[in-house]
Design a protein around this motif. Structure first.
Motif, PDB file in Angstrom:
ATOM      1  N   ARG A 319       0.847  -1.183   0.000  1.00  0.00           N
ATOM      2  CA  ARG A 319       0.000   0.000   0.000  1.00  0.00           C
ATOM      3  C   ARG A 319       0.884   1.235   0.000  1.00  0.00           C
ATOM      4  NH1 ARG A 319      -3.711  -0.490   4.837  1.00  0.00           N
ATOM      5  NH2 ARG A 319      -2.124   0.803   5.785  1.00  0.00           N
TER       6      ARG A 319
ATOM      7  N   ARG B 200      -1.475  -5.762   4.177  1.00  0.00           N
ATOM      8  CA  ARG B 200      -2.569  -5.200   3.399  1.00  0.00           C
ATOM      9  C   ARG B 200      -3.940  -5.544   3.976  1.00  0.00           C
ATOM     10  NH1 ARG B 200      -2.469  -3.423  -1.668  1.00  0.00           N
ATOM     11  NH2 ARG B 200      -4.548  -2.755  -1.066  1.00  0.00           N
ATOM     12  N   THR B 201      -4.019  -6.594   4.792  1.00  0.00           N
ATOM     13  CA  THR B 201      -5.338  -7.009   5.250  1.00  0.00           C
ATOM     14  C   THR B 201      -5.554  -6.792   6.742  1.00  0.00           C
ATOM     15  OG1 THR B 201      -4.514  -9.258   5.423  1.00  0.00           O
ATOM     16  CG2 THR B 201      -5.723  -8.725   3.445  1.00  0.00           C
ATOM     17  N   VAL B 204      -7.418  -3.601   8.375  1.00  0.00           N
ATOM     18  CA  VAL B 204      -8.050  -2.907   7.260  1.00  0.00           C
ATOM     19  C   VAL B 204      -9.533  -3.261   7.263  1.00  0.00           C
ATOM     20  CG1 VAL B 204      -8.221  -2.839   4.749  1.00  0.00           C
ATOM     21  CG2 VAL B 204      -6.001  -2.777   5.839  1.00  0.00           C
ATOM     22  N   ASP B 254     -11.188  -7.614  11.206  1.00  0.00           N
ATOM     23  CA  ASP B 254     -10.563  -6.956  10.058  1.00  0.00           C
ATOM     24  C   ASP B 254     -10.589  -7.881   8.846  1.00  0.00           C
ATOM     25  OD1 ASP B 254      -8.734  -8.821  10.739  1.00  0.00           O
ATOM     26  OD2 ASP B 254      -7.131  -7.442  11.270  1.00  0.00           O
ATOM     27  N   THR B 255      -9.994  -7.380   7.769  1.00  0.00           N
ATOM     28  CA  THR B 255     -10.038  -8.127   6.526  1.00  0.00           C
ATOM     29  C   THR B 255      -9.339  -9.474   6.649  1.00  0.00           C
ATOM     30  OG1 THR B 255     -10.066  -6.037   5.363  1.00  0.00           O
ATOM     31  CG2 THR B 255      -9.455  -7.939   4.086  1.00  0.00           C
ATOM     32  N   VAL B 368     -14.562   2.131   5.388  1.00  0.00           N
ATOM     33  CA  VAL B 368     -13.461   2.747   4.637  1.00  0.00           C
ATOM     34  C   VAL B 368     -13.189   4.185   5.064  1.00  0.00           C
ATOM     35  CG1 VAL B 368     -13.830   1.303   2.630  1.00  0.00           C
ATOM     36  CG2 VAL B 368     -14.913   3.538   2.734  1.00  0.00           C
ATOM     37  N   ALA B 371      -9.680   5.508   5.710  1.00  0.00           N
ATOM     38  CA  ALA B 371      -8.704   4.562   5.170  1.00  0.00           C
ATOM     39  C   ALA B 371      -8.105   5.126   3.888  1.00  0.00           C
ATOM     40  CB  ALA B 371      -9.384   3.231   4.896  1.00  0.00           C
ATOM     41  N   ASP B 375      -7.267   0.665   0.390  1.00  0.00           N
ATOM     42  CA  ASP B 375      -8.069  -0.103   1.349  1.00  0.00           C
ATOM     43  C   ASP B 375      -9.517  -0.229   0.902  1.00  0.00           C
ATOM     44  OD1 ASP B 375      -5.905  -0.409   2.949  1.00  0.00           O
ATOM     45  OD2 ASP B 375      -6.373   1.300   4.236  1.00  0.00           O
ATOM     46  N   ALA B 378      -9.646  -3.273  -1.076  1.00  0.00           N
ATOM     47  CA  ALA B 378      -9.555  -4.449  -0.220  1.00  0.00           C
ATOM     48  C   ALA B 378     -10.867  -4.665   0.525  1.00  0.00           C
ATOM     49  CB  ALA B 378      -8.398  -4.297   0.763  1.00  0.00           C
ATOM     50  N   THR B 379     -11.517  -3.584   0.939  1.00  0.00           N
ATOM     51  CA  THR B 379     -12.752  -3.721   1.715  1.00  0.00           C
ATOM     52  C   THR B 379     -13.904  -4.196   0.843  1.00  0.00           C
ATOM     53  OG1 THR B 379     -11.935  -1.859   2.997  1.00  0.00           O
ATOM     54  CG2 THR B 379     -14.177  -2.552   3.411  1.00  0.00           C
TER      55      THR B 379
END
Lengths: 350, 392
Positions: A319, B200-201, B204, B254-255, B368, B371, B375, B378-379
């Motif tokens: 990211r 990344r997850t 998030v 979270d993710t 989000v 974020a 993200d 990803a969401t």
């Protein structure tokens, strides 16, 4: 009695001819690799993903890059009506040209002799070769930033801004890492750096004579840092944020089509070759190796490119904030520490 | 002081990772999301309204097209609702029940595979995408053998199944279910331990258990927030009480937690499939309700009753008693509910679908806010939305 060898400066005509031949060869080979790197990437990733990759155009899809080129060439060239025309047209060139120019200072082999003249296998041996490379890499940023800005599209703009920030941060690391290299080689000329790496490993004569002083052995941290900074600089996965397809559609090249788009594509692969070539030169002894000079060099370059492709098939994308964090808070301090440690070690060993 | 402005960016409906035709209006401050407003309705086909003018059986093919990644689950929810309306839930033969469980669990794996594929691709891991679609292809082949269609199965019927399983398909399913664990290991090998994937997850798209319940999240999105709720276990239907399976729950919300939940669900689904295969016995596949279920072909040709029933069901359908029912099932994406109101005619007076994606999508703006742009992608991926059922 061996005749005395002369440098090319004694024969202007031969100098010009040799120069033109070298330029054409380097340009041709680079563009050839660029074309077939796309093919190799698709084939290798295909294999890794249990697919075949291109199979239809030519034998095992070997003509695919040519077909792609023809296709892109005949596409309509769209310039958005709201775009700034001149920067929009200039941007793709400003990316591709610096990438190709950088190859001019990369040595790809030792000397060859024709008659009594020595011809170094390098287009030009600048005594500030490394600075030249850094300068050219810096110039490449303009292309992407301009492309993002001139397109007058929000996605492109975000892509352009991302790339500017990313490249600046990682160039710093790359530059500082190189400092450690030329502290060891005591020269800025790439040819000189390669020559320095042909000495016995760590200056120890007791080791077998085929073990050369490649800087990867004395600077492993610098090697890793430089390679990842390089990947970040050329926007390869996992640092392909400027064109992050799933977030920004295509990032800075969203609005581009036809040959302009193809130029971005070529530039990406040309940059990949440049990074592979520079890393080989700085850390893996350039053309040094068991085979004929240019062949050793090509093997190393291909090895790096395979690695880049492999990473792309395997890793997710980082990211934006994580990328910045890594650049400024991990890579930069590490590269600074590397310089200090190298300096202390050099002093202590003197 | 320099003035800064937020940028309004229009993400979708033509965007590679909004999973269909979702439109998001994003207010961005640099790369930070100030607010996100989802706009839906680009895929509206009026399934609920259409069903009011069709007989009960004719609506089944429409349900395939709601969550087109999990058609069998949609079929199941609908036929269960109609069966409840008719009061024939107890008469469904054992074989039909087991096959329904078997195929909906297969569908769960199929749906989760597409989720993982696209979610990973959104975050940049492209190889997982192809791996998942490789396995999905095997499921689609099984679908094709069973129902004749690769995606829109239209296989379940009110009272049972449209046809019996073809010979040999149970071996295919067993082979697939036995191998599924190793496939999930493969995906985990590429993702779970990967530092970039974790970064990344993790943290998030966080949502707390209370917020999740307030919004009405269901399915893995709810269980990832630490709420232990699964309709298959807590409100069993179609014989789920006879199966031994675990409901994965993660506390983090979270993710990454939702990712882990879904991966375990895939393994558990494979486990249920194997149990269902062991339970599978020969027997009738349709309930003995001649006014509701189509008679076998030889009865239609040979007996007058069969002919009459067939004619009546095909031309008029069957009449359901007056009343209203709600049936919710645990679809791959969450609670899929069908609410049917009957006025005693052969068509439902009203059908309301409660699609899990539609409700889950409501959590997006909250998840989000603050974020980064990446993200958001990803969401959207972790909510596992399908626009086919959001817009209906």
């Amino acid at each position: 009695m061996t005749p005395e060898m002369l440098s090319l400066s004694n024969s202007p005509l031969l100098f010009v001819v040799a120069m033109i031949v070298k330029i054409l060869v380097v340009f041709g080979v680079t563009m050839g690799i660029v074309a077939y790197a796309t093919y190799a990437e698709r084939k290798i990733i295909g294999r890794m993903q249990t697919r075949l990759g291109p199979m239809e155009t030519g034998w095992y899809g070997l003509l695919q890059p040519i077909a792609d080129g023809i296709k892109l060439f005949f596409k309509e060239d769209i310039i958005p009506s709201e775009a700034s025309k001149l920067p929009f047209i200039l941007a793709p060139m400003m990316i591709l040209v610096p990438a190709l120019i950088t190859m001019a200072v990369v040595p790809f082999g030792g000397d060859i002799t024709i008659g009594q003249y020595i011809i170094p296998l390098q287009i030009t041996d600048l005594n500030i070769g490394i600075l030249f490379i850094l300068a050219m890499a810096g110039l490449g940023i303009y292309g992407i930033t301009l492309a993002g800005w001139a397109s007058n599209s929000k996605y492109s703009l975000i892509g352009g801004i991302r790339s500017a920030a990313q490249m600046v941060s990682y160039e710093l690391t790359a530059g500082l890492v190189i400092v450690a290299i030329f502290m060891m080689s005591e020269t800025l000329s790439l040819r000189g750096i390669v020559a320095a790496q042909m000495e016995p490993l760590w200056g120890a004569a007791s080791l077998p004579h085929w073990m050369h002083n490649w800087y990867i052995f004395s600077q492993p941290l610098a090697f890793v840092l430089f390679m990842f900074s390089g990947m970040a600089e050329v926007n390869r996965t996992p640092f392909d944020l400027p064109e992050a397809e799933t977030e920004l559609v295509s990032g800075f090249c969203t609005e581009y089509s036809s040959m302009k788009y193809a130029m971005f594509f070529m530039a990406e692969y040309a940059n990949m070759i440049v990074i592979a070539a520079i890393t080989s030169t700085l850390f893996l002894g350039g053309w040094d190796g068991p085979f004929y000079g240019p062949i050793n060099f090509l093997i190393k370059v291909f090895g790096f490119m395979f690695f880049f492709i492999w990473v792309r098939a395997t890793w997710p994308r980082v990211r934006y904030d994580q990328l910045m964090f890594m650049g400024w808070k991990i890579f930069l301090p590490l590269s600074l520490a590397n310089i200090v440690v190298t300096a202390v070690a050099i002093l202590a060993l003197q | 002081m320099a003035q800064t402005e937020t940028m309004t960016i229009n993400m979708g409906p033509q965007h590679p990772s909004t999973h269909g035709v979702l439109q998001l209006i994003l207010e961005l401050d640099g790369e930070t999301v100030v607010s996100a407003t989802p706009h839906i309705g680009f895929l509206h086909r009026g399934v609920e309204k259409l069903s009011e003018h069709r007989t009960y059986h004719q609506t089944i093919p429409l349900t395939d097209r709601l969550d087109y990644l999990a058609p069998m689950s949609n079929n199941l929810g609908y036929v269960l609702a109609v069966e409840k309306l008719l009061g024939i839930t107890d008469q469904i033969p054992e074989r039909a029940k087991v096959v329904r469980v078997l195929l909906t669990e297969l569908t769960r794996i199929k749906s989760h595979l597409v989720w993982l594929a696209t979610h990973a691709l959104d975050i940049g891991a492209m190889t997982v995408f192809i791996y998942c679609f490789r396995e999905r292809e095997a499921i689609i082949d099984i679908y094709e053998k069973i129902s004749g269609a690769r995606m829109t199965s239209n296989y379940f019927r009110v009272g049972g199944l449209s046809a019996d399983l073809p010979a040999g398909v149970t071996d295919d399913i067993r082979k697939f279910a036995e191998e599924m664990n190793s496939y999930v290991d493969e995906y985990e090998g590429l993702l779970t331990g990967n530092k970039i994937w974790q970064k990344r997850t993790q943290s998030v798209g966080k949502i707390s258990a209370e917020d999740a319940i307030d919004i009405g999240l269901t399915g893995p999105a709810l269980r990832g927030s630490g709420v232990d709720w699964d309709l298959r276990r807590d409100n069993p239907y179609s014989g789920y009480e006879d199966y031994d399976f675990e409901v994965p729950v993660r506390e983090e919300g979270d993710t990454f937690a939702r990712y882990q939940c879904r991966l375990i669900e895939m393994r558990e689904a494979a486990k249920i499939i194997l149990q269902a295969l062991d339970k599978l016995e020969e027997g009738p596949i349709l309930a003995d309700c001649p006014k509701v279920c189509l008679p076998p072909k030889q009865d239609v040709v040979n007996t007058i009753e069969g002919l009459i029933h067939q004619f009546k069901i095909i031309t008029e359908g069957f009449e359901a008693p007056e009343g209203e029912v709600y049936v919710g099932i645990e679809a791959p994406k969450g609670e899929l509910g069908y609410y049917l109101v009957s006025d005693g005619s052969a068509n439902p007076y009203r059908m309301k679908i409660r699609p899990p994606s539609f409700v889950n999508l409501q959590a997006l703006p909250q998840m989000v806010e603050g974020a980064l742009l990446a993200d958001v992608i990803a969401t959207i991926g972790t909510l596992d939305i399908v626009l086919g059922e959001i817009d209906r």
